[in-house]
Design a protein around this motif. Sequence first.
Motif, PDB file in Angstrom:
ATOM      1  N   ALA A  23       0.816  -1.201   0.000  1.00 18.77           N
ATOM      2  CA  ALA A  23       0.000   0.000   0.000  1.00 18.77           C
ATOM      3  C   ALA A  23       0.854   1.256   0.000  1.00 18.77           C
ATOM      4  N   SER A  24       2.148   1.135   0.237  1.00 15.93           N
ATOM      5  CA  SER A  24       2.991   2.315   0.355  1.00 15.93           C
ATOM      6  C   SER A  24       3.705   2.682  -0.945  1.00 15.93           C
ATOM      7  N   ILE A  25       3.318   2.072  -2.057  1.00 21.08           N
ATOM      8  CA  ILE A  25       3.888   2.445  -3.352  1.00 21.08           C
ATOM      9  C   ILE A  25       2.767   2.749  -4.329  1.00 21.08           C
ATOM     10  N   GLN A  64       9.850  -4.117  -2.744  1.00 25.33           N
ATOM     11  CA  GLN A  64       8.561  -3.841  -3.385  1.00 25.33           C
ATOM     12  C   GLN A  64       8.709  -3.714  -4.895  1.00 25.33           C
ATOM     13  N   ILE A  65       9.804  -3.110  -5.336  1.00 25.68           N
ATOM     14  CA  ILE A  65      10.073  -3.006  -6.774  1.00 25.68           C
ATOM     15  C   ILE A  65      10.145  -4.413  -7.371  1.00 25.68           C
ATOM     16  N   LYS A  66      10.875  -5.290  -6.715  1.00 28.97           N
ATOM     17  CA  LYS A  66      11.021  -6.666  -7.211  1.00 28.97           C
ATOM     18  C   LYS A  66       9.696  -7.413  -7.172  1.00 28.97           C
ATOM     19  N   LEU A  67       8.892  -7.199  -6.135  1.00 25.55           N
ATOM     20  CA  LEU A  67       7.599  -7.869  -6.038  1.00 25.55           C
ATOM     21  C   LEU A  67       6.626  -7.398  -7.125  1.00 25.55           C
ATOM     22  N   LYS A  68       6.855  -6.205  -7.656  1.00 28.72           N
ATOM     23  CA  LYS A  68       6.023  -5.699  -8.753  1.00 28.72           C
ATOM     24  C   LYS A  68       6.509  -6.201 -10.114  1.00 28.72           C
ATOM     25  N   GLY A  69       7.497  -7.084 -10.100  1.00 27.74           N
ATOM     26  CA  GLY A  69       7.947  -7.713 -11.344  1.00 27.74           C
ATOM     27  C   GLY A  69       9.175  -7.107 -11.982  1.00 27.74           C
ATOM     28  N   TRP A  70       9.764  -6.115 -11.351  1.00 29.83           N
ATOM     29  CA  TRP A  70      10.972  -5.487 -11.887  1.00 29.83           C
ATOM     30  C   TRP A  70      12.199  -6.246 -11.383  1.00 29.83           C
TER      31      TRP A  70
END
Length: 106
Positions: A23-25, A64-70
């Motif tokens: 929720a923080s991104i 979080q960046i990695k969890l978003k697929g990056w």
Amino acid sequence: MKKKTLILMMIGLLFLVIGAGFASIKPSDVNDFPVPLNAKVEEIHSAQSISYSFSGINRLYLQQIKLKGWKEVDQMGGLKTFERNGNKVDIITFQGGFQIIGDSEE
């Protein structure tokens, strides 16, 4: 019984932390690259380059960046390059903020 309650509380706390992290991104205008909610736009250089003020890039944000697929594909000093679905984004960190730059400058 106390041990089971403690385990359930720990699992609940874990889900709360993970949920708060997502929720923080928010997606940015540069290839939907995730940026922290409390990062403030300082300057829009172009449609593919935006500078943000932010207190610092930390491990949680990188996760979080990695969890978003990056996927991080390169790093050199304060420059990290991420890739997802053929799109590349550079993130350059500096004192007090960061800049994201997409792979197709306009």
